[in-house]
Design an enzyme around this catalytic site. Structure first.
Site, PDB file in Angstrom:
ATOM      1  N   SER A  79      14.378  73.799 -23.306  1.00  0.00           N
ATOM      2  CA  SER A  79      13.794  72.591 -23.891  1.00  0.00           C
ATOM      3  C   SER A  79      13.388  72.859 -25.332  1.00  0.00           C
ATOM      4  CB  SER A  79      12.570  72.142 -23.074  1.00  0.00           C
ATOM      5  OG  SER A  79      12.084  70.904 -23.548  1.00  0.00           O
ATOM      6  N   ASP A  80      13.395  71.802 -26.133  1.00  0.00           N
ATOM      7  CA  ASP A  80      12.951  71.889 -27.518  1.00  0.00           C
ATOM      8  C   ASP A  80      12.319  70.554 -27.887  1.00  0.00           C
ATOM      9  OD1 ASP A  80      13.210  73.743 -30.016  1.00  0.00           O
ATOM     10  OD2 ASP A  80      13.653  71.718 -30.741  1.00  0.00           O
ATOM     11  N   THR A  81      11.266  70.601 -28.706  1.00  0.00           N
ATOM     12  CA  THR A  81      10.527  69.393 -29.066  1.00  0.00           C
ATOM     13  C   THR A  81      10.363  69.304 -30.570  1.00  0.00           C
ATOM     14  OG1 THR A  81       9.311  69.469 -26.969  1.00  0.00           O
ATOM     15  CG2 THR A  81       8.349  68.131 -28.722  1.00  0.00           C
TER      16      THR A  81
END
Length: 196
Positions: free
Chosen positions: A68-70
């Site tokens: 995941s990346d935000t």
């Protein structure tokens, strides 16, 4: 049940997965995070999420790997983590009294056959107006320094958030409803009694 691996060293993502009652191991590997500036925010987070998951999935024979990346996006500009107190203050000045979006990418890979689902979530976040004195006090806490957009909605940064439209856990760093839906596609029901 298949083993689950979180391809992230983020304590916030780990806490969110624990909140769901998932049993998992954290296995994080460094990846190249440079991206084409022409990519949209959703393409950026999906690409980085896939890279993180792929880096770990290559090292295991069996299991589901979650990457995941935000990013925080204000007026079309991606805001990363601040590099200094002054940078954090500049970011917060932009966000105060305005709306911005938080995008999280999510990639899940079955290491045994390479099947991958890669998707994303967007949440709109509204900041109340805040003066420089208040913003400086927040920067002085140190909390903004390892956060995209220079704030933590699950921490003291919550005092600036007047509202959100969409998934709260997405703003923290991992959209849980989306993760549950994708895991279900891989045969994992997070509400199953075997998860605890």
């Amino acid at each position: 049940m298949l083993p689950i691996y979180l391809a992230s060293s983020s304590p916030r993502r780990r806490e969110l997965m624990e909140q769901m009652g998932l049993r998992f191991s954290v296995v994080s590997r460094p990846v190249d995070e440079t991206v084409d500036e022409k990519l949209s925010p959703e393409e950026v987070v999906k690409s980085l999420s896939a890279r993180k998951a792929l880096a770990v999935s290559r090292e295991i024979d069996r299991g589901l790997v979650i990457g995941s990346d935000t990013v925080v996006v204000w007026q079309g500009k991606i805001m990363g983590k601040p590099v200094s107190d002054a940078d954090a203050l500049d970011m917060l000045r932009c966000l105060q009294g305005n709306e911005h979006s938080v995008y999280s990418g999510l990639a899940v890979i079955d290491a045994s056959d390479g099947r991958m689902v890669c998707t994303h979530e967007r949440t709109r976040v509204f900041f109340r107006p805040a003066g420089d004195d208040e913003l400086k006090l927040y920067v002085n806490t140190g909390e903004p320094m390892d956060k995209a957009g220079a704030y933590a909605i699950q921490g003291r940064g919550a005092v600036f958030v007047s509202g959100i439209e969409g998934c709260y856990s997405n703003v923290v760093g991992l959209p849980l409803f989306l993760l549950a839906s994708v895991l279900k596609d891989f045969g994992v029901n997070v509400l199953g009694s075997d998860m605890n």
